[in-house]
Design a protein around this motif. Sequence first.
Motif, short mmCIF file in Angstrom:
data_model
loop_
_atom_site.label_atom_id
_atom_site.label_comp_id
_atom_site.label_asym_id
_atom_site.label_seq_id
_atom_site.Cartn_x
_atom_site.Cartn_y
_atom_site.Cartn_z
N GLN A 159 3.60 12.47 0.74
CA GLN A 159 4.25 11.25 1.19
C GLN A 159 3.89 10.94 2.63
O GLN A 159 3.52 11.81 3.40
N LYS B 263 0.81 -1.22 0.00
CA LYS B 263 0.00 0.00 0.00
C LYS B 263 0.85 1.27 0.00
O LYS B 263 0.32 2.38 0.16
N ARG C 131 -3.21 9.66 4.44
CA ARG C 131 -3.16 10.50 3.23
C ARG C 131 -4.29 11.52 3.18
O ARG C 131 -4.17 12.55 2.53
N LEU D 236 3.68 3.97 -1.70
CA LEU D 236 4.20 4.47 -2.97
C LEU D 236 5.72 4.52 -2.88
O LEU D 236 6.29 4.58 -1.79
N PRO D 237 6.37 4.50 -4.04
CA PRO D 237 7.83 4.54 -4.01
C PRO D 237 8.37 5.71 -3.21
O PRO D 237 9.37 5.58 -2.49
N LYS D 238 7.72 6.85 -3.27
CA LYS D 238 8.27 8.02 -2.58
C LYS D 238 7.99 8.02 -1.07
O LYS D 238 8.53 8.84 -0.34
N ASP D 239 7.15 7.11 -0.59
CA ASP D 239 6.97 6.99 0.85
C ASP D 239 8.28 6.50 1.47
O ASP D 239 9.06 5.81 0.81
#
Lengths: 351, 351, 309, 309
Positions: free
Chosen positions: C123, C40, C212, C42-45
């Motif tokens: 993020q 769940k 989020r 995202l890459p930028k998290d």
Amino acid sequence: MQNKTTTFAKQICAAQASAMRADKQMICMGLGIDDPKAIFGTTAGLSEDFGSKRVFDTPTAENAMTGVGIGAAQAGTRVLMTHQRVDFFLLAMDQLVNNAAKWHYMFNGQLKVPLTIRLIVGRGWGQGPTHAQNLQSWFAHVPGLKVVVPSKTDAVGQQLYQAIMDDNPTVFIEHRWLHNQHGDVSQIRRYTDRSEPVRVHATGEDLTLVANSYMVLEAIQAAEFLTKLGIRCDVIETTELNVSCWKPVFDAVNKTGRVLVCDSAHQHFSVGGELVASCAEQCFSALKAAPMRLGLPMHPEPTSFGLTSHFYNTASDIVRQVGVMLGRELPLPAKRDTPHDVPGQWFQGPF
Amino acid sequence: MQNKTTTFAKQICAAQASAMRADKQMICMGLGIDDPKAIFGTTAGLSEDFGSKRVFDTPTAENAMTGVGIGAAQAGTRVLMTHQRVDFFLLAMDQLVNNAAKWHYMFNGQLKVPLTIRLIVGRGWGQGPTHAQNLQSWFAHVPGLKVVVPSKTDAVGQQLYQAIMDDNPTVFIEHRWLHNQHGDVSQIRRYTDRSEPVRVHATGEDLTLVANSYMVLEAIQAAEFLTKLGIRCDVIETTELNVSCWKPVFDAVNKTGRVLVCDSAHQHFSVGGELVASCAEQCFSALKAAPMRLGLPMHPEPTSFGLTSHFYNTASDIVRQVGVMLGRELPLPAKRDTPHDVPGQWFQGPF
Amino acid sequence: MLRIRLIEEAIAERYSEQKMRCPTHLSIGQEACAVGISAKLLPKDKVFSSHRAHAHYLAKGGNLNRLIAELYGKGSGCTGGRGGSMHLTDLDAGFVASTAIVANSIPVAAGQALHQQLRGETQLTVSYFGEGATEEGAFYETANFAVVKQLPLLLVCENNRYSVYSSLACRQPKNRSIKALAEAIGIYSLEGNGNDVREVAARASQAVSHIRAGNGPAFIELHTYRHREHCGPHFDDDLGYRPKEERESWFKRDPLQTVEDILSAIPHWKKAKASMIEKIEKEIGEAFDAAINAPFPDSDNNEVYVYAE
Amino acid sequence: MLRIRLIEEAIAERYSEQKMRCPTHLSIGQEACAVGISAKLLPKDKVFSSHRAHAHYLAKGGNLNRLIAELYGKGSGCTGGRGGSMHLTDLDAGFVASTAIVANSIPVAAGQALHQQLRGETQLTVSYFGEGATEEGAFYETANFAVVKQLPLLLVCENNRYSVYSSLACRQPKNRSIKALAEAIGIYSLEGNGNDVREVAARASQAVSHIRAGNGPAFIELHTYRHREHCGPHFDDDLGYRPKEERESWFKRDPLQTVEDILSAIPHWKKAKASMIEKIEKEIGEAFDAAINAPFPDSDNNEVYVYAE
Ligand SMILES: Cc1ncc(C[n+]2csc(CCOP(=O)(O)OP(=O)(O)O)c2C)c(N)n1
Ligand SMILES: Cc1ncc(C[n+]2csc(CCOP(=O)(O)OP(=O)(O)O)c2C)c(N)n1
Ligand SMILES: [Mg+2]
Ligand SMILES: [Mg+2]
């Protein structure tokens, strides 16, 4: 009564058992103190022998648990706490410094804190930046704390026993590489029958080596090697990190005029620094050469086997430095056959 | 552009404001940072000028908040944290030493921690055992930390600005008695336009005084008094506690052959000890007398006015010690007319 | 999940060769936590973890070659051999750091979340830790601050019931619910079966949406179990610190088995799995070969990076 | 309660003479907490406190002369001038210690309770602290340990809504109930109006019975308000950090007034009170005279008691 069948770890165990027998109220606590590995074997059998009320595991909460130890100690229960690494104990500095170290003084002698804290210094097998620190100079800087740094199996039992039975907060710093050190069993004696805060392991006329913790073993080896070269050194161990106990060091330096301090922690703002400074102050007119020290470089211990080969000083480094101080190029001891990151062949990792 | 209308505290304020203007993302946090007293006036106006998102008060949780500061800093937000006493910050040693100091190294340069921590040393008006500690030697012993100990109003602004703009974790230790020190306003210059880690306040041929923090002011007074007696001293301030910056000290001692270190913390295992040791190592052949130091006695600061009259060293103690080192009995400066436990008549207690 | 398991089993198998010379805490048995949460993200998290970090690192996309090289202490390791197993990083993957001191990366993760909030980024930051870490004040202080500031922080507690050899009995009260505790601190809190990757993903989904949407931090307690010894490659149930029934019931609920039970219903699963395994083993073999053949870093550079320029 | 108020008002009045040279935190406005709790304690029970300790010390029976002498830094002070206002002790009265570092006497109190438990004593230990102290990990870690060990420990939180000048908003989540938090940690928890001495005593009674029955620790949150500045003798509402309405409503609920309202119904109360006041003021006057006339301790003994023999 002596024999050859004990280790440093076993003597630590024996000291705790003696103390728990001598003081029926005394307690021992610490993470994993009663687990199958028994803190590298140093607490083996204690909880079986003295029961889980007196020997117990705790939550992972170094700060509050230290406060709990202080609270029980000032109330009259003698307390021994054990931490598997010095590094973890950084969480408990407030309790140690603001409470344990100060209460006897601050409450004008009305309270005292018979608390001993065992801390273990890691080294090798990738202990790395946060499992290999020896912050002995921090503790030694704090008035009200006693700091004991054992090194030899023949004395560690008595040293720990005394630390425990002492009515002051004492930080007892064990180097992980010492635990398997074999040696003679020596009887734990009465509390009043104290061993010396400074130990002289060898005497010589040419130079005084002063060492602490694991470096004592390296210094002894270096001195033995140097003897073969006709260079005779004192080897003096500062077991207690307290300047007022160090007269034997100053006497020795006044005799030889040369001192090399072999410290087991980072080089600067260190116990080694204090020794050099104190010798400079107290033995100035006797000094024939600049006092020197060997300590760890001013960066953390890296983890990789490939990065630690020169991080720690050995007998060889001591011999080389003695050569520098005597203005002679000396041959060095042969390289050891154990990998540099383990205490001996018996060790198969991980710690 | 200079005038006479500023104080040490105001310069600290100005440095923070400059940094917050230079780095629009920078944040400041700390207990009471935006309260009516603004940390002895050192943060006055910041929250108004830069808003409560960038300047904010926090829960009383020194350990986690330091970790928060580290986390924000490594992510790219420049962080300044302020604690009203060094003593409170003992709770945060794990975060400071195991994280802040080590991350750049341990992660092989991939992360950096542009975090500055302001700590204030208390003294007098009954600050007592747990509000008057200066643990500067602890921080200096830890590789990866920078330690800055300012003393003068003319330089403190630039020093703090540099500490903030530096990409390393820096402990910035302010002595409470300096905050009201008047002096010339000096412009905060660019980051690259660095002030020196060692400052020379006076030069002389007879003896080198080396001092840090509040003791710099006492050393300057002592040197002025000694000049009148025809004794000429260097006064050198080690603003950065890092041996590799101390060449000017060694140069001076090589010149005079006599060094007296005036430390602002407990005597042993201290910055003073490191200075004596380093001078003994580096200047041995030039030394004409044993290097010496003045530090605080090895017991906590007691609270009572009646107990602190001799706890701290003053210009008078320095002059006396210089006399000892020169083998002469010297007259001493006149006693001050302010009570010994306050920085000046303006102070009406409590801190 | 299978990939992580195979990687860690390969580490375990080779550890006794004494070439990976650093303390190593395997995640075997707990993989569903990392995989379900990462599903769940995202890459930028950003992600932070503890001493037991391999699964978190890999699930977030951390580079395998650099992990294995790090265990071997090689220059090509993710910290060039400086940190070892307990100090991983892969900034490209958003895996910021793992640390070896219990609970001490939790506040740092909150600082990362504060940074994200200040920048107005969408993020979030994840902090993984064990139930032992919740005994440290650092956990509590951080949780409190995260609520006060409404930080975009997801706290994930893998409750594997043990801290080294210590059971919960001597560390936490009977009937302690860490989830309820986090709730009382003021965090939006969830709980789930950490051995069921779908359940973990469902909880992660709830938590991530909460964060989020700007509602502040969330907390998830995941019940799980470690298979191997605390530190090192072996099984250690001969030591007897974990009750036999407890162990057996948890081993039966192996997170891989749980998934297997579902997937095996899919036609051609066996074949698909075999080819997956083949691919993974090839990747693993290559990673080990590369690591073993890579040079040690040069200790002459030991002084570099003590201070940032 | 009246006695404590009059003593502290006398301190406040004389503080500006600059003879009591130490940081001093007055309990004025919060006396009902100390008095209500102490009413349910036995002499052998032990008490620990924080920087704001005068009321706790006096309510437990701490010696007045030694308190005032301590503020003056005299040798006859309770720590011979070494500790000052923030470090009080009177072992004869069972007041063990107060300390100046927020929350750091809480674990020490738990250690005292552990000692009591180990000895099989029926005593209990009280730890007083402010709501600010509950933000420190030390509070949380101690509470957890106290439940694990079922210690005879009474935690008393005086929630006066401020930590120095900081309101709750920047320190704790909105709607935080410290009582509920303590409950989630696993402690038997109560809450009450700290300005009503009868209510405090009622809560204390519940808590003390719970503990003495061997059921483990208890927690009480008491809502109260400080009248003077955080540290020092003055009112400081000119600084404007506390909303006027809040302040006024709390001042109206002055704990002494609350009691007065009840007692004034008693016949001859006025006279009785006047004679009480006279007696107390005499006692106070004597304490100040003795303190002022006492000699300073001898600083030649500064090296004594660094270490116990
Ligand atoms: C502050 C601190 N105390 C003790 C340790 C030793 N230690 C390393 S891992 C660990 C277990 C922690 O248990 P938990 O948080 O549940 O994580 P798990 O190992 O179960 O994944 C301990 C006590 C440490 N690293 N740091
Ligand atoms: C660890 C620590 N941080 C900060 C301080 C400064 N300080 C002294 S008293 C105080 C207020 C604490 O508030 P609270 O616990 O609510 O007690 P109150 O003063 O309201 O009685 C603070 C922050 C301190 N003494 N110790
Ligand atoms: Mg666990
Ligand atoms: Mg308060």
